[in-house]
Design an enzyme around this catalytic site. Sequence first.
Site, mmCIF file in Angstrom:
data_model
loop_
_atom_site.group_PDB
_atom_site.id
_atom_site.type_symbol
_atom_site.label_atom_id
_atom_site.label_comp_id
_atom_site.label_asym_id
_atom_site.label_seq_id
_atom_site.Cartn_x
_atom_site.Cartn_y
_atom_site.Cartn_z
ATOM 1 C CB CYS A 88 -12.891 -2.187 16.094
ATOM 2 S SG CYS A 88 -13.044 -2.936 17.535
ATOM 3 C CG HIS A 197 -7.936 -2.307 15.348
ATOM 4 N ND1 HIS A 197 -8.598 -1.054 15.543
ATOM 5 C CD2 HIS A 197 -8.675 -3.079 16.260
ATOM 6 C CE1 HIS A 197 -9.485 -1.228 16.401
ATOM 7 N NE2 HIS A 197 -9.744 -2.407 16.939
ATOM 8 C CD GLU A 199 -7.071 0.994 12.761
ATOM 9 O OE1 GLU A 199 -7.976 0.924 13.693
ATOM 10 O OE2 GLU A 199 -7.530 0.195 12.035
#
Length: 227
Positions: A88, A197, A199
């Site tokens: 991002c 994302h 994570e």
Amino acid sequence: MSAARVGVVTFPGTLDDQDAARAVRHAGGEAVPLWHADPDLKGVDAVFLPGGFSYGDYLRCGAISRFAPLMEELIPAARAGLPVLGTCNGFQILCEAHLLPGALMRNAGLHYVCRDQGIRVENTGTPWTGDFTEGQEILLPIKHGEGRYVADAETLAALEAGGQVVFRYVGGNPNGSLNDIAGIRNEAGNVVGLMPHPEHAVEELTGAPSTDGRGFFTSILKKLVNA
């Protein structure tokens, strides 16, 4: 044997650094905090540039962060082969730093998008994608207002011909990115950027749409251990 050390960078406005550090630890690595104003990579084996809104996105996204003291160390290290992943806002910073070609622009619909998004893995030859299979479709969260990947025709053709497109959107293009591009790599393959994302998708307990993000972190740790 000590765990591989993955640096996680924090800029003013970074939101996902703690999630990124947790993901590194979840995969068995050591997460090393790296502060934007400190020109010291602390001898890490790889670097993660997480998402957020560095410097409030008041200029172009990532344009100010690109000049942070830490980047003075990171840019030459990445060009020398240090594995780097940007997600991002981290992807935007990598483009602003010219570690990756192209740019991220306002979403085609001019609206912020936040949803679970399917992407297809197009290249498994990077330190961050070795645990995936080519053509594998994974599900990751996205949350961005400026995620439309653009590049001139020559650059786009070179990316396609050189196998530098690492991820494409499937099940709909959320932001109008050219060629449905969700993520790319540099020519050497050690630097990867993507808008989704990983994570945020490493364990079911958090309510993530999947655990597909684990593969990014297990990939880099296996690469570093076997290097």
